[in-house]
Write an enzyme that holds these catalytic residues in place. Structure first.
Site, PDB file in Angstrom:
ATOM      1  N   ARG A 182      25.464 -32.783  -4.716  1.00  0.00           N
ATOM      2  CA  ARG A 182      26.683 -33.020  -3.917  1.00  0.00           C
ATOM      3  C   ARG A 182      26.539 -34.176  -2.914  1.00  0.00           C
ATOM      4  O   ARG A 182      27.084 -34.128  -1.814  1.00  0.00           O
ATOM      5  CB  ARG A 182      27.073 -31.732  -3.155  1.00  0.00           C
ATOM      6  N   CYS A 229      34.835 -25.391  -1.944  1.00  0.00           N
ATOM      7  CA  CYS A 229      33.700 -24.531  -1.586  1.00  0.00           C
ATOM      8  C   CYS A 229      33.145 -25.008  -0.239  1.00  0.00           C
ATOM      9  O   CYS A 229      32.897 -26.195  -0.050  1.00  0.00           O
ATOM     10  CB  CYS A 229      32.618 -24.609  -2.659  1.00  0.00           C
ATOM     11  N   GLU A 300      28.707 -27.506   2.701  1.00  0.00           N
ATOM     12  CA  GLU A 300      29.003 -28.579   1.731  1.00  0.00           C
ATOM     13  C   GLU A 300      30.101 -29.491   2.263  1.00  0.00           C
ATOM     14  O   GLU A 300      30.101 -30.706   2.055  1.00  0.00           O
ATOM     15  CB  GLU A 300      29.432 -27.983   0.389  1.00  0.00           C
TER      16      GLU A 300
HETATM   17  N1  EPU Z   1      31.010 -14.568  -7.310  1.00  0.00           N
HETATM   18  C1  EPU Z   1      31.172 -13.350  -6.714  1.00  0.00           C
HETATM   19  N2  EPU Z   1      32.053 -13.253  -5.661  1.00  0.00           N
HETATM   20  C2  EPU Z   1      32.753 -14.308  -5.207  1.00  0.00           C
HETATM   21  C3  EPU Z   1      32.577 -15.555  -5.814  1.00  0.00           C
HETATM   22  C4  EPU Z   1      31.697 -15.660  -6.873  1.00  0.00           C
HETATM   23  O1  EPU Z   1      30.540 -12.379  -7.081  1.00  0.00           O
HETATM   24  O2  EPU Z   1      33.532 -14.144  -4.246  1.00  0.00           O
HETATM   25  C5  EPU Z   1      30.095 -14.698  -8.462  1.00  0.00           C
HETATM   26  C6  EPU Z   1      30.854 -14.970  -9.749  1.00  0.00           C
HETATM   27  O3  EPU Z   1      31.292 -13.777 -10.375  1.00  0.00           O
HETATM   28  C7  EPU Z   1      29.812 -15.683 -10.580  1.00  0.00           C
HETATM   29  C8  EPU Z   1      28.972 -16.450  -9.537  1.00  0.00           C
HETATM   30  O4  EPU Z   1      29.251 -15.819  -8.290  1.00  0.00           O
HETATM   31  O5  EPU Z   1      28.970 -14.783 -11.232  1.00  0.00           O
HETATM   32  C9  EPU Z   1      29.322 -17.937  -9.464  1.00  0.00           C
HETATM   33  O6  EPU Z   1      30.710 -18.076  -9.120  1.00  0.00           O
HETATM   34  P1  EPU Z   1      31.614 -19.280  -9.647  1.00  0.00           P
HETATM   35  O7  EPU Z   1      31.582 -19.308 -11.163  1.00  0.00           O
HETATM   36  O8  EPU Z   1      32.918 -19.177  -8.982  1.00  0.00           O
HETATM   37  O9  EPU Z   1      30.853 -20.580  -9.212  1.00  0.00           O
HETATM   38  P2  EPU Z   1      30.310 -21.041  -7.784  1.00  0.00           P
HETATM   39  O10 EPU Z   1      28.845 -21.290  -7.937  1.00  0.00           O
HETATM   40  O11 EPU Z   1      30.762 -20.142  -6.694  1.00  0.00           O
HETATM   41  C10 EPU Z   1      30.592 -23.599  -8.324  1.00  0.00           C
HETATM   42  C11 EPU Z   1      31.027 -24.780  -7.512  1.00  0.00           C
HETATM   43  C12 EPU Z   1      32.545 -24.878  -7.473  1.00  0.00           C
HETATM   44  C13 EPU Z   1      33.078 -24.936  -8.900  1.00  0.00           C
HETATM   45  C14 EPU Z   1      32.618 -23.671  -9.635  1.00  0.00           C
HETATM   46  C15 EPU Z   1      33.096 -23.594 -11.086  1.00  0.00           C
HETATM   47  C16 EPU Z   1      29.448 -25.222  -5.689  1.00  0.00           C
HETATM   48  C17 EPU Z   1      29.138 -24.987  -4.256  1.00  0.00           C
HETATM   49  N3  EPU Z   1      30.562 -24.629  -6.142  1.00  0.00           N
HETATM   50  O12 EPU Z   1      31.051 -22.439  -7.611  1.00  0.00           O
HETATM   51  O13 EPU Z   1      32.867 -26.094  -6.796  1.00  0.00           O
HETATM   52  O14 EPU Z   1      34.483 -25.042  -8.913  1.00  0.00           O
HETATM   53  O15 EPU Z   1      31.181 -23.649  -9.632  1.00  0.00           O
HETATM   54  O16 EPU Z   1      32.249 -24.208 -11.948  1.00  0.00           O
HETATM   55  O17 EPU Z   1      28.721 -25.923  -6.369  1.00  0.00           O
HETATM   56  C18 EPU Z   1      33.447 -27.142  -4.734  1.00  0.00           C
HETATM   57  O18 EPU Z   1      32.414 -27.808  -4.876  1.00  0.00           O
HETATM   58  O19 EPU Z   1      34.267 -27.352  -3.813  1.00  0.00           O
HETATM   59  C19 EPU Z   1      33.720 -26.076  -5.704  1.00  0.00           C
HETATM   60  C20 EPU Z   1      34.685 -25.213  -5.532  1.00  0.00           C
END
Ligand code: EPU
Length: 306
Positions: A182, A229, A300
């Site tokens: 990032r 995020c 972030e």
């Molecule tokens: N999860 C939970 N509870 C929550 C949120 C997530 O249990 O409230 C669990 C989900 O079920 C899943 C895991 O956490 O098993 C990962 O969640 P998610 O797939 O939503 O991905 P993330 O790691 O939270 C990343 C990026 C997002 C991007 C998503 C989709 C970062 C910090 N975040 O989120 O990017 O949209 O993957 O690929 O890298 C951003 O950078 O602004 C952003 C939103």
């Protein structure tokens, strides 16, 4: 407070027809932020270069943003000149790179979503991960925006950069770009970018875009005022959103700042949240997650202003 009465500021404001004491809340997806002393929305590279050069000569501090989608600005706002690059756009060009790839060239203020549509229309694969990511192409590159399935560093071929010391524009190839999670470490301003993608099957590309977009809409508060995020995912183990969720923090609030009920890693502005409210909530989330899991969540979102 710096006003037009301060000479260098009034010289710059008049020469470039700038907005004075402009509320930054109008220019960020969080809808938060005090005023910028001066605000510019340059429409081409030459205008941008002249503006930056004159501001430097007048010793006026400069802060740069794209569409303000990953940004939290302080309630007292930003001193000096704010330059927003979202109007910096001209024609998007397509060049045949080799038999398997094509290169898209666009100015840095072009929306990432528009580049994604352009890729689909031209049957190009590689940007599907970016489905639904808001902001400009320049902003996405400088933040190395990404998801679990990819990030900007994988598709950037080169960028054209305005050097803030010499005011020259120079193309820098991907091998010389220092991308990390990032982040892109860059002493200059991105004015345009070349993105290289592979030729693919249009229907298949469309389906993946649709799938990623549906997934994002189902799991994230996409229509709420937020900056995406809020925290970086820890290098190993569970994601920030899951940690915040497991700590029972969804719905926690400070005035109008709240942890989203839909996704734990989103802090949303429910109406009139101030920067102070968001920061208080951020500290509480970090404290509780650390107490429960011994993990220090890093921000972030870019925080700017005095
Ligand atoms: N999860 C939970 N509870 C929550 C949120 C997530 O249990 O409230 C669990 C989900 O079920 C899943 C895991 O956490 O098993 C990962 O969640 P998610 O797939 O939503 O991905 P993330 O790691 O939270 C990343 C990026 C997002 C991007 C998503 C989709 C970062 C910090 N975040 O989120 O990017 O949209 O993957 O690929 O890298 C951003 O950078 O602004 C952003 C939103």
């Amino acid at each position: 407070m710096i006003k037009e009465t301060i000479k260098p500021y009034s010289i710059l404001a008049q020469e470039f027809d700038l907005l004075v004491d402009e509320p930054m809340a109008n220019h960020t997806s969080f809808k938060i932020g005090g005023t910028a002393d001066l605000l510019a929305l340059p429409e081409d590279k030459i205008q941008l270069r002249n503006l930056i050069k004159t501001a430097c000569e007048l010793d006026i501090p400069i802060t740069l943003f794209g569409r303000g989608t990953n940004l939290l600005i302080s309630d007292r706002g930003i001193r000096g000149l704010v330059v927003i690059t979202k109007q910096l756009k001209s024609k998007i060009e397509l060049i045949e790179a080799d038999s398997n790839t094509k290169t898209i060239i666009a100015d840095s203020g072009e929306r990432l979503s528009k580049i994604c549509r352009f890729a689909v229309n031209n049957s190009l694969t590689g940007l599907e991960f970016a489905a639904g990511i808001p902001g400009t192409i320049g902003g996405a590159i400088i933040m190395n925006a990404g998801t679990n399935s990819g990030e900007m560093s994988t598709v950037v071929q080169s960028i054209e950069v305005l050097n803030q010391d010499t005011f020259e524009m120079k193309t820098i190839g991907k091998n010389l770009l220092n991308f990390s999670y990032r982040h892109l470490n860059l002493p200059g301003i991105i004015v345009s970018a070349a993105i290289t993608l592979k030729k693919g099957n249009q229907e298949h590309i469309k389906q993946i875009f649709k799938h990623n977009l549906n997934r994002k809409n189902a799991s994230q508060p996409v229509s709420a005022a937020s900056a995406g995020c809020f925290f970086k995912n820890p290098a190993v183990g569970r994601s920030a959103g899951e940690l915040i969720d497991r700590a029972g923090l969804k719905g926690m609030s400070v005035n109008d700042a709240a942890v989203s009920e839909k996704h734990g890693n989103f802090i949303v502005n429910m109406g009139n949240a101030s920067c102070q409210d968001i920061l208080l909530l951020k500290h509480q989330v970090q404290k509780i997650v650390f107490e429960k899991f011994s993990i220090k969540l890093e921000t972030e979102v870019r925080i700017e202003g005095e």
